[in-house]
Design a protein around this motif. Structure first.
Motif, PDB file in Angstrom:
ATOM      1  N   GLN A 143       0.825  -1.208   0.000  1.00 34.68           N
ATOM      2  CA  GLN A 143       0.000   0.000   0.000  1.00 34.68           C
ATOM      3  C   GLN A 143       0.858   1.257   0.000  1.00 34.68           C
ATOM      4  O   GLN A 143       0.534   2.249  -0.673  1.00 34.68           O
ATOM      5  CB  GLN A 143      -0.932  -0.015   1.214  1.00 34.68           C
ATOM      6  N   LEU A 144       1.963   1.232   0.743  1.00 31.41           N
ATOM      7  CA  LEU A 144       2.888   2.371   0.697  1.00 31.41           C
ATOM      8  C   LEU A 144       3.432   2.566  -0.707  1.00 31.41           C
ATOM      9  O   LEU A 144       3.523   3.697  -1.207  1.00 31.41           O
ATOM     10  CB  LEU A 144       4.041   2.147   1.670  1.00 31.41           C
ATOM     11  N   MET A 145       3.799   1.452  -1.333  1.00 30.80           N
ATOM     12  CA  MET A 145       4.366   1.522  -2.677  1.00 30.80           C
ATOM     13  C   MET A 145       3.346   2.044  -3.688  1.00 30.80           C
ATOM     14  O   MET A 145       3.689   2.811  -4.589  1.00 30.80           O
ATOM     15  CB  MET A 145       4.873   0.143  -3.093  1.00 30.80           C
ATOM     16  N   ALA A 146       2.084   1.640  -3.533  1.00 30.52           N
ATOM     17  CA  ALA A 146       1.043   2.097  -4.460  1.00 30.52           C
ATOM     18  C   ALA A 146       0.825   3.606  -4.340  1.00 30.52           C
ATOM     19  O   ALA A 146       0.657   4.302  -5.343  1.00 30.52           O
ATOM     20  CB  ALA A 146      -0.259   1.343  -4.187  1.00 30.52           C
ATOM     21  N   ILE A 147       0.826   4.123  -3.118  1.00 29.47           N
ATOM     22  CA  ILE A 147       0.651   5.569  -2.927  1.00 29.47           C
ATOM     23  C   ILE A 147       1.856   6.327  -3.486  1.00 29.47           C
ATOM     24  O   ILE A 147       1.712   7.370  -4.129  1.00 29.47           O
ATOM     25  CB  ILE A 147       0.433   5.877  -1.435  1.00 29.47           C
ATOM     26  N   HIS A 148       3.050   5.794  -3.264  1.00 28.02           N
ATOM     27  CA  HIS A 148       4.256   6.431  -3.816  1.00 28.02           C
ATOM     28  C   HIS A 148       4.206   6.452  -5.342  1.00 28.02           C
ATOM     29  O   HIS A 148       4.548   7.465  -5.970  1.00 28.02           O
ATOM     30  CB  HIS A 148       5.493   5.685  -3.343  1.00 28.02           C
ATOM     31  N   GLU A 149       3.778   5.361  -5.923  1.00 26.75           N
ATOM     32  CA  GLU A 149       3.709   5.291  -7.382  1.00 26.75           C
ATOM     33  C   GLU A 149       2.707   6.305  -7.931  1.00 26.75           C
ATOM     34  O   GLU A 149       2.919   6.892  -8.996  1.00 26.75           O
ATOM     35  CB  GLU A 149       3.321   3.877  -7.813  1.00 26.75           C
ATOM     36  N   ARG A 150       1.635   6.543  -7.197  1.00 26.02           N
ATOM     37  CA  ARG A 150       0.597   7.455  -7.687  1.00 26.02           C
ATOM     38  C   ARG A 150       0.955   8.920  -7.461  1.00 26.02           C
ATOM     39  O   ARG A 150       0.758   9.766  -8.341  1.00 26.02           O
ATOM     40  CB  ARG A 150      -0.731   7.149  -6.991  1.00 26.02           C
ATOM     41  N   TYR A 151       1.506   9.226  -6.286  1.00 24.54           N
ATOM     42  CA  TYR A 151       1.703  10.626  -5.921  1.00 24.54           C
ATOM     43  C   TYR A 151       3.169  11.050  -5.874  1.00 24.54           C
ATOM     44  O   TYR A 151       3.463  12.251  -5.856  1.00 24.54           O
ATOM     45  CB  TYR A 151       1.077  10.908  -4.548  1.00 24.54           C
ATOM     46  N   GLY A 152       4.096  10.087  -5.808  1.00 19.78           N
ATOM     47  CA  GLY A 152       5.489  10.424  -5.582  1.00 19.78           C
ATOM     48  C   GLY A 152       5.716  10.770  -4.120  1.00 19.78           C
ATOM     49  O   GLY A 152       4.824  10.648  -3.280  1.00 19.78           O
ATOM     50  N   GLY A 153       6.915  11.205  -3.804  1.00 17.98           N
ATOM     51  CA  GLY A 153       7.203  11.634  -2.448  1.00 17.98           C
ATOM     52  C   GLY A 153       7.336  10.486  -1.465  1.00 17.98           C
ATOM     53  O   GLY A 153       7.189   9.303  -1.807  1.00 17.98           O
ATOM     54  N   SER A 154       7.636  10.850  -0.228  1.00 16.44           N
ATOM     55  CA  SER A 154       7.719   9.862   0.836  1.00 16.44           C
ATOM     56  C   SER A 154       6.317   9.498   1.306  1.00 16.44           C
ATOM     57  O   SER A 154       5.372  10.287   1.173  1.00 16.44           O
ATOM     58  CB  SER A 154       8.533  10.423   2.010  1.00 16.44           C
ATOM     59  N   VAL A 155       6.189   8.305   1.865  1.00 14.22           N
ATOM     60  CA  VAL A 155       4.896   7.824   2.356  1.00 14.22           C
ATOM     61  C   VAL A 155       5.113   7.189   3.723  1.00 14.22           C
ATOM     62  O   VAL A 155       6.042   6.385   3.898  1.00 14.22           O
ATOM     63  CB  VAL A 155       4.255   6.797   1.398  1.00 14.22           C
ATOM     64  N   VAL A 156       4.257   7.518   4.670  1.00 14.41           N
ATOM     65  CA  VAL A 156       4.373   7.028   6.043  1.00 14.41           C
ATOM     66  C   VAL A 156       3.095   6.290   6.416  1.00 14.41           C
ATOM     67  O   VAL A 156       1.990   6.779   6.138  1.00 14.41           O
ATOM     68  CB  VAL A 156       4.612   8.201   7.020  1.00 14.41           C
ATOM     69  N   ALA A 157       3.238   5.136   7.043  1.00  9.81           N
ATOM     70  CA  ALA A 157       2.075   4.404   7.522  1.00  9.81           C
ATOM     71  C   ALA A 157       1.591   5.015   8.827  1.00  9.81           C
ATOM     72  O   ALA A 157       2.377   5.244   9.746  1.00  9.81           O
ATOM     73  CB  ALA A 157       2.425   2.927   7.732  1.00  9.81           C
ATOM     74  N   LEU A 158       0.290   5.267   8.905  1.00  6.48           N
ATOM     75  CA  LEU A 158      -0.319   5.912  10.072  1.00  6.48           C
ATOM     76  C   LEU A 158      -1.472   5.059  10.585  1.00  6.48           C
ATOM     77  O   LEU A 158      -2.203   4.441   9.812  1.00  6.48           O
ATOM     78  CB  LEU A 158      -0.845   7.298   9.706  1.00  6.48           C
ATOM     79  N   ALA A 159      -1.643   5.060  11.895  1.00  7.80           N
ATOM     80  CA  ALA A 159      -2.757   4.346  12.508  1.00  7.80           C
ATOM     81  C   ALA A 159      -3.197   5.111  13.751  1.00  7.80           C
ATOM     82  O   ALA A 159      -2.363   5.713  14.440  1.00  7.80           O
ATOM     83  CB  ALA A 159      -2.361   2.914  12.871  1.00  7.80           C
ATOM     84  N   PRO A 160      -4.485   5.108  14.073  1.00 10.06           N
ATOM     85  CA  PRO A 160      -4.948   5.825  15.264  1.00 10.06           C
ATOM     86  C   PRO A 160      -4.474   5.134  16.540  1.00 10.06           C
ATOM     87  O   PRO A 160      -4.389   3.912  16.605  1.00 10.06           O
ATOM     88  CB  PRO A 160      -6.474   5.773  15.135  1.00 10.06           C
ATOM     89  N   VAL A 161      -4.146   5.943  17.544  1.00 10.27           N
ATOM     90  CA  VAL A 161      -3.758   5.425  18.854  1.00 10.27           C
ATOM     91  C   VAL A 161      -4.617   6.092  19.918  1.00 10.27           C
ATOM     92  O   VAL A 161      -5.139   7.197  19.710  1.00 10.27           O
ATOM     93  CB  VAL A 161      -2.262   5.666  19.156  1.00 10.27           C
TER      94      VAL A 161
END
Length: 291
Positions: A143-161
């Motif tokens: 999923q990180l790779m797919a977002i990077h491929e679409r938008y470029g840039g760095s991508v960070v995984a986030l989850a609610p805490v």
């Protein structure tokens, strides 16, 4: 560009699980019969990663040894007909190309990533923290790779805490882009609850572009007196070059005593050879505790 390399920062001292981690790296503590770190390497390989870059320290030699050849042990297993164990041993050695670099001082996650600069080169790469495991049923890296491929840039995984845990994490302010993709507008390392921009926490998986390295070089010590990768990513975010994944899968934190224990039980319950007897034991133990 296809993502080929993963940086695994494993130089930390593991103080949250002392005394077990005094001489044994926390990443080598077992979940059933495999070190925690091996699960993370397998997660990377399953997503197409070819090169594993270990950022170690002088007390972490056993990590490099685990992924290296052990001819004497292989010969012994072959002589004794333990071919399944031999096959598993060789699979671990051969499933990726391993390299290692030392972090001479514990100066923070950002500094650890900077130590890998020469081995990474000028290409995007992933960073995987050694005390966060992602369930194979809900992989994160694709999923990180797919977002990077679409938008470029760095991508960070986030989850609610939960709110009470916010001061323990990097916290992001985001804008929705659709589905699970987010634009990160602000990233704050371990903010007080009342100053946090959201409850979305960085959960130990990053896809970073190589321009992060000069930013890390310019980053002064931040929270805890360490060089925080969060501060460098924040600069990318201010320039509109950072995105987030709202991760809805399952992940486990093995960096605490309770987290390590519950993750071990969870992974054992996934094993058909262990689950029936373990369930029976747990039922009996719980009945005894309640009695």
């Amino acid at each position: 560009m296809r993502i080929r390399k993963a940086v695994l920062p494993v130089a930390g001292l593991g103080t949250r699980i002392l005394p077990a981690t005094k001489v044994i790296p926390k990443e080598m503590l077992p979940l059933v019969d495999k070190p925690t770190l091996q699960y993370i390497v397998e997660e990377a390989v399953a997503c197409g990663i070819e090169e594993i870059i270990l950022v170690t320290s002088r007390s972490k030699r056993s990590i490099e040894d685990h992924f290296d050849a052990f001819p004497e042990l292989e010969q012994l297993l072959e002589q004794r007909g333990k071919l399944q164990e031999l096959e598993e041993l060789r699979r671990v050695q051969q499933m990726a190309h391993y390299s290692a670099v030392r972090q001479p001082e514990p100066l923070g996650l950002g500094h650890a990533i900077l130590c890998a600069r020469t081995l990474v080169g000028d290409e995007p790469f992933v960073v995987m923290l050694g005390d966060v495991l992602v369930a194979e049923e809900t992989p994160c890296l694709p999923q990180l790779m797919a977002i990077h491929e679409r938008y470029g840039g760095s991508v960070v995984a986030l989850a609610p805490v939960p709110d009470e845990l916010i001061p323990s994490y990097g916290i992001a302010a985001v804008e929705e882009l659709g589905e699970e993709a987010l634009r990160i507008t602000q990233l704050v390392e371990k903010p007080p609850r009342e100053q946090a921009p959201s409850n979305l926490a960085v959960m130990g998986r990053y896809l970073l572009t190589p321009d992060i390295f000069p930013l890390l070089e310019e980053t002064p010590p931040g929270s805890g007196g360490e060089i925080q990768v969060t501060d460098a990513i924040e600069r990318q975010a201010r320039e509109g070059r950072c995105y987030g994944l709202r991760f809805t899968g399952t992940y486990y934190d093995t960096g605490t005593r309770l987290g390590l224990l519950t993750t071990t039980i969870t992974y054992a319950l996934k094993r058909p050879d262990l689950a029936p007897d373990l369930r029976a034991f747990l039922r009996q133990a719980l009945q005894g505790a309640e009695g």
